[in-house]
Enzyme design. Structure first.
Site, PDB file in Angstrom:
ATOM      1  N   ASP A 137      44.751  52.501  23.244  1.00  0.00           N
ATOM      2  CA  ASP A 137      44.904  51.109  23.648  1.00  0.00           C
ATOM      3  C   ASP A 137      45.557  50.317  22.515  1.00  0.00           C
ATOM      4  OD1 ASP A 137      44.460  48.607  24.866  1.00  0.00           O
ATOM      5  OD2 ASP A 137      42.599  49.343  25.749  1.00  0.00           O
ATOM      6  N   ASP A 147      47.871  46.294  25.797  1.00  0.00           N
ATOM      7  CA  ASP A 147      47.055  45.148  26.164  1.00  0.00           C
ATOM      8  C   ASP A 147      47.928  43.902  26.390  1.00  0.00           C
ATOM      9  OD1 ASP A 147      44.187  44.239  26.252  1.00  0.00           O
ATOM     10  OD2 ASP A 147      44.864  42.879  24.675  1.00  0.00           O
ATOM     11  N   GLU A 165      49.383  46.288  30.560  1.00  0.00           N
ATOM     12  CA  GLU A 165      48.500  45.355  31.256  1.00  0.00           C
ATOM     13  C   GLU A 165      49.240  44.036  31.398  1.00  0.00           C
ATOM     14  OE1 GLU A 165      44.053  43.399  30.852  1.00  0.00           O
ATOM     15  OE2 GLU A 165      45.424  43.398  29.169  1.00  0.00           O
ATOM     16  N   HIS A 224      37.121  47.457  32.273  1.00  0.00           N
ATOM     17  CA  HIS A 224      36.113  46.879  31.388  1.00  0.00           C
ATOM     18  C   HIS A 224      36.113  45.352  31.392  1.00  0.00           C
ATOM     19  CE1 HIS A 224      39.864  46.699  29.295  1.00  0.00           C
ATOM     20  NE2 HIS A 224      39.338  45.921  28.370  1.00  0.00           N
ATOM     21  N   ASP A 225      37.033  44.738  32.131  1.00  0.00           N
ATOM     22  CA  ASP A 225      37.084  43.274  32.213  1.00  0.00           C
ATOM     23  C   ASP A 225      36.640  42.751  33.575  1.00  0.00           C
ATOM     24  OD1 ASP A 225      38.220  43.064  29.645  1.00  0.00           O
ATOM     25  OD2 ASP A 225      40.259  43.239  30.448  1.00  0.00           O
TER      26      ASP A 225
HETATM   27  O1  TEU Z   1      42.480  41.508  28.887  1.00  0.00           O
HETATM   28  C1  TEU Z   1      43.394  40.570  29.296  1.00  0.00           C
HETATM   29  C2  TEU Z   1      42.963  39.520  30.210  1.00  0.00           C
HETATM   30  O2  TEU Z   1      43.638  38.539  30.355  1.00  0.00           O
HETATM   31  C3  TEU Z   1      41.723  39.680  30.954  1.00  0.00           C
HETATM   32  O3  TEU Z   1      41.580  40.567  31.936  1.00  0.00           O
HETATM   33  C4  TEU Z   1      40.618  38.895  30.452  1.00  0.00           C
HETATM   34  O4  TEU Z   1      39.462  39.686  30.387  1.00  0.00           O
HETATM   35  C5  TEU Z   1      40.398  37.750  31.385  1.00  0.00           C
HETATM   36  O5  TEU Z   1      41.531  36.938  31.361  1.00  0.00           O
HETATM   37  C6  TEU Z   1      39.249  36.920  30.962  1.00  0.00           C
HETATM   38  O6  TEU Z   1      38.942  36.037  32.001  1.00  0.00           O
HETATM   39  C7  TEU Z   1      42.766  42.250  27.753  1.00  0.00           C
HETATM   40  C8  TEU Z   1      41.651  43.218  27.465  1.00  0.00           C
HETATM   41  O7  TEU Z   1      41.567  44.143  28.515  1.00  0.00           O
HETATM   42  C9  TEU Z   1      40.397  42.439  27.251  1.00  0.00           C
HETATM   43  O8  TEU Z   1      39.272  43.263  27.097  1.00  0.00           O
HETATM   44  C10 TEU Z   1      40.602  41.577  26.041  1.00  0.00           C
HETATM   45  O9  TEU Z   1      39.504  40.728  25.861  1.00  0.00           O
HETATM   46  C11 TEU Z   1      41.866  40.733  26.153  1.00  0.00           C
HETATM   47  O10 TEU Z   1      42.991  41.458  26.625  1.00  0.00           O
HETATM   48  C12 TEU Z   1      42.258  40.220  24.785  1.00  0.00           C
HETATM   49  O11 TEU Z   1      42.722  41.272  24.002  1.00  0.00           O
END
Ligand code: TEU
Ligand code: CA
Length: 551
Positions: free
Chosen positions: A95, A196, A248, A322-323
């Site tokens: 990642d 990311d 992403e 994970h989000d």
């Molecule tokens: O996530 C990006 C992102 O915008 C999201 O899915 C975020 O969790 C959501 O907007 C919150 O409401 C990535 C990663 O997957 C995440 O775990 C990180 O926190 C984020 O980037 C920052 O690096």
């Protein structure tokens, strides 16, 4: 590389398996579960960010891109993991969090210490009169996206937490650093990379958001993002014929994604997009609950399937990560029909055109955590929003109810391996509590049950490997107007595959001509039948196959 028959499994290392009792999952823990993953049949493991980090955002605040947080293990552990995975036909995907670094990264520290070279690695602007930030952009985790630094009388940009400073990709030195980091990992034998929020790296103009939203229109899919990705590809992973990359893409568009993941665009192999995971946001707001809008879910997924296919571009397929809260609790029925609905959701995703991603625990039928106290939460976003909503006068009960549905910690609870203490995840105190249904939902239990959700995932993964129509068939939506059934067809030459999913706990009937000529490839009920007029039971999901031209 030909990856169309492959499936990716996502591991959240902190919550997978702990071997030394410190309550954190670790690399030796992952190694100890490789046989489990081989049994599932997956081809890749995507490891969430495991670099040294102050953990303000669970490792997405990276302090050093070239090493591993000692709490997860050593570089030797990592190399051993790669080798043992390889022995089982599994590759590793890392990642890369390249939009921002932790403010504890040496670059940011040097920037603060006055080194102009490193100051220019980040994005600084003068404020507005009256000690106001440069513009009205909001952090994705709440509050202003700017932080004041008195020494410079300037503000730095952080689209995420205040400890996650956005990198200045306009600076060629930053872009060179990023390519060097990829090459560093490639030299260790890593071929897979997940990037990311990579569509946020090119900021356009720094104007106020005229609609007082968060400003995303000015930095999402920004003016130079495609150029940066092509350059990164050319300088790093693009040189490796075996590479596999996924980006992403936050709040993106199909038009941009057909370029990010276009067959010949030399950017990335595939993209995650999120529009289909906002169909339960009231007025587009994550913290406002509403039941999911089924017709909207179907419309968006169909639109992406077709939009990407028309331009020969490739989707990553997923409902969990994970989000996100657990899809089973969100779109299925985790009380009355947990197995049926978990299998139905899996079938929906795995038979589509694209590369399926399985997020750890999804294959067990894991549910949301349903925590009842704010002290059980760990996520910076949940903690921030709790404070913000309280200050807006919402009650604690109401906010907890919202977090039960929306917190990212729902998907981050430790993996339950058995029904013993802490689900066998750790012998110590887990960094985040397990969901309290682990005695019922755990790996040991599903492995004994031939009818388990796990067994269904095994079949789906094996079917994709075996059948070219699942890899390459064109996607055609079916029953688009139906209010409770999500159906589609895949076609390849004279073959046809029809996938029919009842999304609700009620019986429903659908008519599909010529269905009696089809054979059932897979179903989540033992006695499903292929008939032109089909009676679908709660969450019934059927995959039908026919070879030879119909009519
Ligand atoms: O996530 C990006 C992102 O915008 C999201 O899915 C975020 O969790 C959501 O907007 C919150 O409401 C990535 C990663 O997957 C995440 O775990 C990180 O926190 C984020 O980037 C920052 O690096
Ligand atoms: Ca550990």
């Amino acid at each position: 590389m030909d990856f169309k028959g492959k499936t990716v499994y996502q591991i959240y290392p902190k919550s997978f398996c702990d071997t030394n009792g410190d309550g954190w999952g670790d690399l030796p823990g992952i190694i100890s579960k490789l046989d489990y993953l081989k049994e599932l049949g997956i081809d890749y493991i995507w490891l969430n960010a495991f670099f040294p980090s102050p953990q303000k955002d669970n490792g997405y605040d990276v302090q050093d891109y070239r090493s591993i947080d000692p709490r997860y293990g050593t570089m030797d552990d990592f190399l051993q993991l790669c080798a043992e995975a390889k022995d089982r036909g599994i590759d590793i995907m890392l990642d890369m969090v390249f939009n921002h670094t932790s403010t504890e990264h040496i670059w940011f520290k040097r920037a603060l210490a006055g080194d102009p070279k490193y100051k220019n690695y980040y994005i600084w602007k003068k404020g507005k009169p009256g000690h106001q930030p440069p513009n009205n952009w909001q952090s994705k985790f709440g509050g202003s996206a700017w932080e004041y630094v008195a020494k410079y009388d300037e503000w730095y940009l952080h689209l995420f937490d205040v400890t996650q400073a956005d990198l200045n990709w306009e600076n060629p030195e930053v872009r060179k650093e990023m390519a060097d980091i990829i090459r560093y990992w490639s030299e260790k034998g890593v071929h897979g990379f997940r990037f990311d929020v990579v569509n946020l790296i090119s900021k356009g103009s720094y104007e106020d958001d005229p609609h007082h939203f968060d400003g995303r229109q000015f930095y999402t899919d920004g003016p130079r993002v495609h150029e940066y990705l092509r350059e990164l590809n050319e300088r790093s992973f693009g040189r490796d014929p075996q590479h596999l990359t996924v980006g992403e893409m936050s709040s993106t568009s199909i038009e941009n994604c057909t370029e990010y993941a276009g067959h010949a665009s030399n950017e990335l192999d595939m993209v995650f997009s999120f529009h289909h995971l906002k169909v339960d946001y009231k007025d587009q707001k994550k913290w406002e609950l509403m039941p999911f809008d089924f017709m909207e879910l179907k419309r968006i997924m169909n639109e992406w399937q077709i939009g990407m296919q028309e331009k020969n571009a490739w989707n990553a397929l997923f409902l969990n990560n994970h989000d996100q809260p657990r899809a089973l609790s969100r779109f299925g029925d985790d009380q009355k029909y947990p197995k049926e609905s978990a299998k139905m959701l899996a079938t929906l995703i795995h038979m589509m055109r694209g590369t399926p991603y399985v997020y750890q625990g999804e294959e067990l039928g894991m549910t949301n955590a349903y925590f009842s106290s704010i002290d059980q939460y760990r996520d910076v976003e949940s903690k921030n929003i709790y404070r913000i909503l309280l200050s807006q006068g919402r009650s604690k009960e109401e906010i907890l109810h919202i977090l039960q549905a929306r917190s990212r910690d729902n998907s981050r609870t430790p993996m339950p391996w058995n029904d013993q203490k802490n689900g066998g995840f750790t012998s110590g105190t887990p960094w985040l509590s397990l969901a309290d249904n682990y005695e019922k939902i755990n790996a040991k239990k599903v492995l004994k049950d031939p009818d388990s959700v796990f067994a269904h995932y095994q079949k789906l993964i094996a079917l994709r490997k075996k059948m070219r129509i699942i890899q390459d068939g064109i996607y055609v939506p079916r029953l688009e107007e139906n209010q409770s059934v999500f159906a589609y067809e895949r076609r390849l030459g004279k073959e046809s595959l029809i996938v029919i999913n009842n999304f609700y706990g009620k019986m429903t009937e659908v008519e599909i001509p010529h269905l009696h000529q089809y054979q059932i490839l897979l179903s989540n009920y033992k006695d499903s039948r292929a008939e032109d007029a089909l009676q679908l039971r709660p969450y019934e999901s059927i995959v039908l196959y026919f070879k030879g031209a119909v009519e």
